[in-house]
Design a protein around this motif. Structure first.
Motif, PDB file in Angstrom:
ATOM      1  N   VAL A  73       1.098  -1.130   0.184  1.00  0.00           N
ATOM      2  CA  VAL A  73      -0.020   0.199  -0.250  1.00  0.00           C
ATOM      3  C   VAL A  73       0.463   1.219   0.092  1.00  0.00           C
ATOM      4  CG1 VAL A  73      -1.782   1.530   1.683  1.00  0.00           C
ATOM      5  CG2 VAL A  73      -1.652  -1.594   1.212  1.00  0.00           C
ATOM      6  N   THR A  74       2.073   1.195   1.253  1.00  0.00           N
ATOM      7  CA  THR A  74       2.857   2.738   0.977  1.00  0.00           C
ATOM      8  C   THR A  74       3.786   2.805  -0.042  1.00  0.00           C
ATOM      9  OG1 THR A  74       4.474   1.356   1.737  1.00  0.00           O
ATOM     10  CG2 THR A  74       2.833   2.291   3.166  1.00  0.00           C
ATOM     11  N   ALA A  76       2.405   2.120  -3.406  1.00  0.00           N
ATOM     12  CA  ALA A  76       1.086   2.355  -4.634  1.00  0.00           C
ATOM     13  C   ALA A  76       1.110   3.784  -4.108  1.00  0.00           C
ATOM     14  CB  ALA A  76       0.537   1.605  -3.973  1.00  0.00           C
ATOM     15  N   LEU A  77       1.634   4.370  -3.383  1.00  0.00           N
ATOM     16  CA  LEU A  77       0.614   5.545  -2.359  1.00  0.00           C
ATOM     17  C   LEU A  77       2.260   6.891  -2.539  1.00  0.00           C
ATOM     18  CD1 LEU A  77      -0.890   4.947   0.584  1.00  0.00           C
ATOM     19  CD2 LEU A  77      -1.605   6.291  -1.508  1.00  0.00           C
ATOM     20  N   SER A  78       3.627   6.155  -3.034  1.00  0.00           N
ATOM     21  CA  SER A  78       4.568   6.528  -2.940  1.00  0.00           C
ATOM     22  C   SER A  78       4.903   7.060  -3.869  1.00  0.00           C
ATOM     23  CB  SER A  78       5.703   5.530  -2.776  1.00  0.00           C
ATOM     24  OG  SER A  78       5.979   5.264  -4.039  1.00  0.00           O
ATOM     25  N   ASP A 104       1.112  14.386  -6.510  1.00  0.00           N
ATOM     26  CA  ASP A 104       1.357  13.817  -5.667  1.00  0.00           C
ATOM     27  C   ASP A 104      -0.026  12.412  -5.212  1.00  0.00           C
ATOM     28  OD1 ASP A 104       1.071  14.099  -2.715  1.00  0.00           O
ATOM     29  OD2 ASP A 104       0.085  15.542  -2.806  1.00  0.00           O
ATOM     30  N   ALA A 105       0.838  11.454  -5.013  1.00  0.00           N
ATOM     31  CA  ALA A 105       0.475   9.938  -5.073  1.00  0.00           C
ATOM     32  C   ALA A 105      -0.862  10.101  -3.810  1.00  0.00           C
ATOM     33  CB  ALA A 105       1.817   9.389  -5.099  1.00  0.00           C
ATOM     34  N   LEU A 106      -0.853  10.636  -2.982  1.00  0.00           N
ATOM     35  CA  LEU A 106      -1.482  10.365  -1.533  1.00  0.00           C
ATOM     36  C   LEU A 106      -2.922  11.263  -2.473  1.00  0.00           C
ATOM     37  CD1 LEU A 106      -2.534   9.988   0.935  1.00  0.00           C
ATOM     38  CD2 LEU A 106      -1.549  12.335   1.849  1.00  0.00           C
ATOM     39  N   ASN A 107      -2.570  12.272  -2.825  1.00  0.00           N
ATOM     40  CA  ASN A 107      -3.662  13.262  -3.322  1.00  0.00           C
ATOM     41  C   ASN A 107      -4.769  12.403  -4.668  1.00  0.00           C
ATOM     42  OD1 ASN A 107      -5.371  15.205  -3.741  1.00  0.00           O
ATOM     43  ND2 ASN A 107      -4.036  16.188  -4.734  1.00  0.00           N
ATOM     44  N   ALA A 109      -4.359   9.263  -4.701  1.00  0.00           N
ATOM     45  CA  ALA A 109      -5.086   8.369  -3.702  1.00  0.00           C
ATOM     46  C   ALA A 109      -7.081   8.510  -3.203  1.00  0.00           C
ATOM     47  CB  ALA A 109      -4.382   7.297  -3.180  1.00  0.00           C
ATOM     48  N   TRP A 113     -10.643   7.747  -3.791  1.00  0.00           N
ATOM     49  CA  TRP A 113     -11.579   7.101  -3.644  1.00  0.00           C
ATOM     50  C   TRP A 113     -13.049   8.403  -2.983  1.00  0.00           C
ATOM     51  CZ3 TRP A 113      -7.303   7.524   1.117  1.00  0.00           C
ATOM     52  CH2 TRP A 113      -6.481   6.522   1.230  1.00  0.00           C
TER      53      TRP A 113
END
Length: 193
Positions: A73-74, A76-78, A104-107, A109, A113
């Protein structure tokens, strides 16, 4: 062998994967994770037995799978690696500057969602196709569980139990989604059933 510029610039869409490649698409990562978990369990088991501790193999396996899952998971978010040559004008993040144009990977993701959860006024078709049927199912289920009827089996009794406002909303939905306040009132009425 020489290649012309036309051949280099030609755009060809990738063919969709066939069934075999699609199956291998999810099978290979699963097998890789399982092999990694087996290796971690074996090493941990040997290390723990060496120091005289005994731990259940299923507990070690669950821990190894959890660690590998979190790692996946981390990953994929990197964020993507910085472009070659720095890609920033006038310095990097170390100097207090941030490349706001970078992906930005977190953005990304969070946006993935948000999309299934978005039923705002900007997407009335989404509300009509997703939220409204769920509210109708909820009303029917509450009527069935608490009063032994549904809107289809006994419309008159269901109208009496639901009330005019809720019945009108479920039978003749508005063209625009209700505001969050109106939706909260509707859900509160459903909970009273």
């Amino acid at each position: 062998m020489s290649t012309s510029i036309e051949e280099l610039l030609r755009f060809e869409e990738e063919r969709p994967p066939d069934g075999e490649a699609e199956r291998q698409g999810w099978l290979r990562p699963v097998l890789r994770i399982l092999a990694g978990a087996v290796a971690i369990v074996a090493v941990a088991l040997v290390a723990l037995r060496t120091v005289g501790l005994q731990v259940s193999i299923p507990v070690l396996a669950a821990g190894a799978l959890a660690v590998l899952g979190v790692r996946r998971v981390t990953a994929a978010l990197s964020p993507p690696p910085p472009p070659a040559g720095g890609g920033r004008i006038g310095g990097g993040e170390e100097e207090g500057l941030y490349n706001w144009g970078a992906r930005d990977a977190l953005n990304a993701a969070v946006k993935r969602w948000e999309t299934p959860l978005d039923w705002s006024a900007s997407r009335p078709e989404r509300f009509a196709s997703t939220v409204l049927p769920r509210l109708a199912e909820l009303a029917d289920e509450r009527l069935r569980q608490r009063h032994g009827t549904t809107r289809e089996s006994d419309p008159a009794r269901a109208r009496e139990l639901l009330g005019e406002r809720l019945t009108a909303f479920l039978d003749n939905p508005p063209r625009r989604p209700p505001s969050p306040r109106d939706l909260a009132v509707i859900v509160a009425e459903l909970e009273k059933i």
